[in-house]
Motif scaffolding. Sequence first.
Motif, PDB file in Angstrom:
ATOM      1  N   PHE A 130       0.846  -1.201   0.000  1.00 49.56           N
ATOM      2  CA  PHE A 130       0.000   0.000   0.000  1.00 49.56           C
ATOM      3  C   PHE A 130       0.881   1.250   0.000  1.00 49.56           C
ATOM      4  CE2 PHE A 130      -2.250   3.337   2.269  1.00 49.56           C
ATOM      5  CZ  PHE A 130      -3.559   3.273   1.797  1.00 49.56           C
ATOM      6  N   LEU A 131       1.859   1.267   0.911  1.00 49.03           N
ATOM      7  CA  LEU A 131       2.770   2.410   1.002  1.00 49.03           C
ATOM      8  C   LEU A 131       3.640   2.535  -0.245  1.00 49.03           C
ATOM      9  CD1 LEU A 131       3.894   2.114   4.729  1.00 49.03           C
ATOM     10  CD2 LEU A 131       2.449   3.884   3.727  1.00 49.03           C
ATOM     11  N   GLU A 132       4.090   1.398  -0.759  1.00 47.00           N
ATOM     12  CA  GLU A 132       4.923   1.421  -1.960  1.00 47.00           C
ATOM     13  C   GLU A 132       4.150   2.012  -3.139  1.00 47.00           C
ATOM     14  OE1 GLU A 132       7.548  -1.666  -4.760  1.00 47.00           O
ATOM     15  OE2 GLU A 132       6.422  -2.393  -3.020  1.00 47.00           O
ATOM     16  N   HIS A 133       2.887   1.634  -3.270  1.00 48.18           N
ATOM     17  CA  HIS A 133       2.079   2.164  -4.363  1.00 48.18           C
ATOM     18  C   HIS A 133       1.887   3.666  -4.211  1.00 48.18           C
ATOM     19  CE1 HIS A 133      -0.856   1.830  -7.665  1.00 48.18           C
ATOM     20  NE2 HIS A 133      -1.471   2.825  -7.030  1.00 48.18           N
ATOM     21  N   LEU A 134       1.654   4.128  -2.982  1.00 50.24           N
ATOM     22  CA  LEU A 134       1.492   5.561  -2.750  1.00 50.24           C
ATOM     23  C   LEU A 134       2.763   6.318  -3.103  1.00 50.24           C
ATOM     24  CD1 LEU A 134      -0.187   7.916  -1.651  1.00 50.24           C
ATOM     25  CD2 LEU A 134       0.656   7.347   0.639  1.00 50.24           C
TER      26      LEU A 134
ATOM     27  N   ILE B 246       4.392  14.637  -7.434  1.00 51.57           N
ATOM     28  CA  ILE B 246       3.646  15.318  -6.385  1.00 51.57           C
ATOM     29  C   ILE B 246       4.096  14.811  -5.025  1.00 51.57           C
ATOM     30  CG2 ILE B 246       1.626  15.698  -7.852  1.00 51.57           C
ATOM     31  CD1 ILE B 246       0.300  13.336  -6.575  1.00 51.57           C
ATOM     32  N   GLU B 247       3.822  15.612  -4.007  1.00 53.99           N
ATOM     33  CA  GLU B 247       4.181  15.236  -2.647  1.00 53.99           C
ATOM     34  C   GLU B 247       3.137  14.270  -2.086  1.00 53.99           C
ATOM     35  OE1 GLU B 247       5.352  18.376   0.080  1.00 53.99           O
ATOM     36  OE2 GLU B 247       5.327  19.769  -1.610  1.00 53.99           O
ATOM     37  N   VAL B 248       3.595  13.254  -1.373  1.00 54.35           N
ATOM     38  CA  VAL B 248       2.683  12.313  -0.711  1.00 54.35           C
ATOM     39  C   VAL B 248       3.152  12.105   0.724  1.00 54.35           C
ATOM     40  CG1 VAL B 248       1.977  11.119  -2.818  1.00 54.35           C
ATOM     41  CG2 VAL B 248       4.008  10.334  -1.591  1.00 54.35           C
ATOM     42  N   ALA B 249       2.209  11.905   1.613  1.00 55.66           N
ATOM     43  CA  ALA B 249       2.542  11.681   3.018  1.00 55.66           C
ATOM     44  C   ALA B 249       1.475  10.791   3.637  1.00 55.66           C
ATOM     45  CB  ALA B 249       2.627  13.008   3.775  1.00 55.66           C
ATOM     46  N   ALA B 250       1.889   9.976   4.616  1.00 58.29           N
ATOM     47  CA  ALA B 250       0.954   9.109   5.341  1.00 58.29           C
ATOM     48  C   ALA B 250       1.287   9.204   6.821  1.00 58.29           C
ATOM     49  CB  ALA B 250       1.059   7.668   4.853  1.00 58.29           C
ATOM     50  N   ALA B 251       0.453   9.883   7.585  1.00 61.62           N
ATOM     51  CA  ALA B 251       0.758  10.174   8.987  1.00 61.62           C
ATOM     52  C   ALA B 251      -0.354   9.665   9.902  1.00 61.62           C
ATOM     53  CB  ALA B 251       0.965  11.675   9.170  1.00 61.62           C
ATOM     54  N   ASN B 252      -0.124   9.859  11.219  1.00 66.31           N
ATOM     55  CA  ASN B 252      -1.099   9.510  12.273  1.00 66.31           C
ATOM     56  C   ASN B 252      -1.322   8.000  12.394  1.00 66.31           C
ATOM     57  OD1 ASN B 252      -1.459  12.276  12.743  1.00 66.31           O
ATOM     58  ND2 ASN B 252      -3.124  12.396  11.253  1.00 66.31           N
TER      59      ASN B 252
ATOM     60  N   GLU C 131       7.418   0.151  13.034  1.00 69.18           N
ATOM     61  CA  GLU C 131       8.600   0.169  13.899  1.00 69.18           C
ATOM     62  C   GLU C 131       9.481  -1.051  13.653  1.00 69.18           C
ATOM     63  OE1 GLU C 131       6.793   0.342  17.705  1.00 69.18           O
ATOM     64  OE2 GLU C 131       6.605   2.538  17.731  1.00 69.18           O
ATOM     65  N   LEU C 132       8.843  -2.216  13.516  1.00 71.50           N
ATOM     66  CA  LEU C 132       9.603  -3.455  13.365  1.00 71.50           C
ATOM     67  C   LEU C 132      10.341  -3.529  12.039  1.00 71.50           C
ATOM     68  CD1 LEU C 132       7.118  -6.029  14.920  1.00 71.50           C
ATOM     69  CD2 LEU C 132       9.268  -5.223  15.881  1.00 71.50           C
ATOM     70  N   VAL C 133       9.779  -2.941  10.988  1.00 75.42           N
ATOM     71  CA  VAL C 133      10.464  -2.983   9.699  1.00 75.42           C
ATOM     72  C   VAL C 133      11.388  -1.785   9.511  1.00 75.42           C
ATOM     73  CG1 VAL C 133       8.659  -4.349   8.615  1.00 75.42           C
ATOM     74  CG2 VAL C 133       8.542  -1.865   8.472  1.00 75.42           C
ATOM     75  N   GLY C 134      11.475  -0.925  10.538  1.00 76.37           N
ATOM     76  CA  GLY C 134      12.428   0.172  10.504  1.00 76.37           C
ATOM     77  C   GLY C 134      11.987   1.398   9.745  1.00 76.37           C
ATOM     78  N   LEU C 135      10.671   1.609   9.621  1.00 83.30           N
ATOM     79  CA  LEU C 135      10.172   2.794   8.920  1.00 83.30           C
ATOM     80  C   LEU C 135       9.821   3.897   9.913  1.00 83.30           C
ATOM     81  CD1 LEU C 135       7.887   1.169   6.195  1.00 83.30           C
ATOM     82  CD2 LEU C 135      10.175   2.125   5.910  1.00 83.30           C
ATOM     83  N   ASP C 136       9.844   5.114   9.422  1.00 79.11           N
ATOM     84  CA  ASP C 136       9.525   6.281  10.238  1.00 79.11           C
ATOM     85  C   ASP C 136       8.031   6.259  10.559  1.00 79.11           C
ATOM     86  OD1 ASP C 136       9.035   8.796  11.319  1.00 79.11           O
ATOM     87  OD2 ASP C 136      10.431   9.823   9.984  1.00 79.11           O
ATOM     88  N   THR C 137       7.672   6.172  11.831  1.00 74.19           N
ATOM     89  CA  THR C 137       6.261   6.099  12.196  1.00 74.19           C
ATOM     90  C   THR C 137       5.560   7.437  12.067  1.00 74.19           C
ATOM     91  OG1 THR C 137       6.864   6.414  14.530  1.00 74.19           O
ATOM     92  CG2 THR C 137       6.588   4.149  13.749  1.00 74.19           C
TER      93      THR C 137
ATOM     94  N   PRO D 103       6.132   7.064   7.119  1.00 79.65           N
ATOM     95  CA  PRO D 103       6.999   5.995   6.589  1.00 79.65           C
ATOM     96  C   PRO D 103       7.497   6.256   5.177  1.00 79.65           C
ATOM     97  CG  PRO D 103       4.715   5.272   6.698  1.00 79.65           C
ATOM     98  CD  PRO D 103       4.787   6.566   7.450  1.00 79.65           C
ATOM     99  N   LEU D 104       6.873   7.171   4.447  1.00 77.67           N
ATOM    100  CA  LEU D 104       7.325   7.462   3.093  1.00 77.67           C
ATOM    101  C   LEU D 104       8.612   8.285   3.081  1.00 77.67           C
ATOM    102  CD1 LEU D 104       3.882   8.215   1.446  1.00 77.67           C
ATOM    103  CD2 LEU D 104       5.274   6.177   1.189  1.00 77.67           C
ATOM    104  N   ARG D 105       9.030   8.733   4.237  1.00 82.89           N
ATOM    105  CA  ARG D 105      10.305   9.439   4.321  1.00 82.89           C
ATOM    106  C   ARG D 105      11.487   8.485   4.192  1.00 82.89           C
ATOM    107  NH1 ARG D 105       9.333  13.321   9.619  1.00 82.89           N
ATOM    108  NH2 ARG D 105       7.701  14.646   8.714  1.00 82.89           N
TER     109      ARG D 105
END
Length: 227
Positions: A74-78, A87-93, A103-109, A112-114
Amino acid sequence: MTSAAHTPLAGRPSALVIDGRVDADRAVLAPRGELVRGCADVLAAKLAGLPTGVRRIELDMSGVEFMDTAGLSFLEHLGDHGVRHGIEVAAANWNGQPRRILELVGLDTTDPLRGPVPEPGPAASSAVALERAEQLRRLQEEVEQLRQAIASRPVIDQARGILMATHACTSDEAWTILREASQLSNTKLRVVAAAVTASTGTDGPPPPQEVRTALRTAIAHREHREG
């Protein structure tokens, strides 16, 4: 307007719904439900329906309750959508179990798109990776156990009702009988419950011998405690 897909989760329907609005050149999307198989397709359909003038897409993930490895797709597609369209994309909260996965896969909570969270250093990276892999394995086991528990709940509740009616016991006592029979026969609780339920149907098969013996013993223990 919403996009949705239905996928099976532990014997019950599960749906991802994406609400959204567009303010000038900014789209704000709010997924609700679970990021499981098919979630990337729901996102793709939603993104395809956005106006061409959108220059930034923000996803509020606070409504996402559950996430498995399909959530990473899902995140990869975004992220790919943002790169393709410039364009800029972000997924927060992010909250709860989905946040733990990130957290377990080491992504920024925070978003994570950062990209991945920086490791403490080359010498520690291998140990950190091994620890995260073990944590992820344990979390996947927890998720599978939760799925099985949800799937087993209806038949267990039905078996408890049968024992309550047959032996004039309370719901808690029926639960104790099932649990004890499961332990005595070394049989999974949902299998014992299914055998009890099946045996009450028309021409239903009796429980296996070891389960019958364990049930009789558990019921006798209950009667002894009552006496």
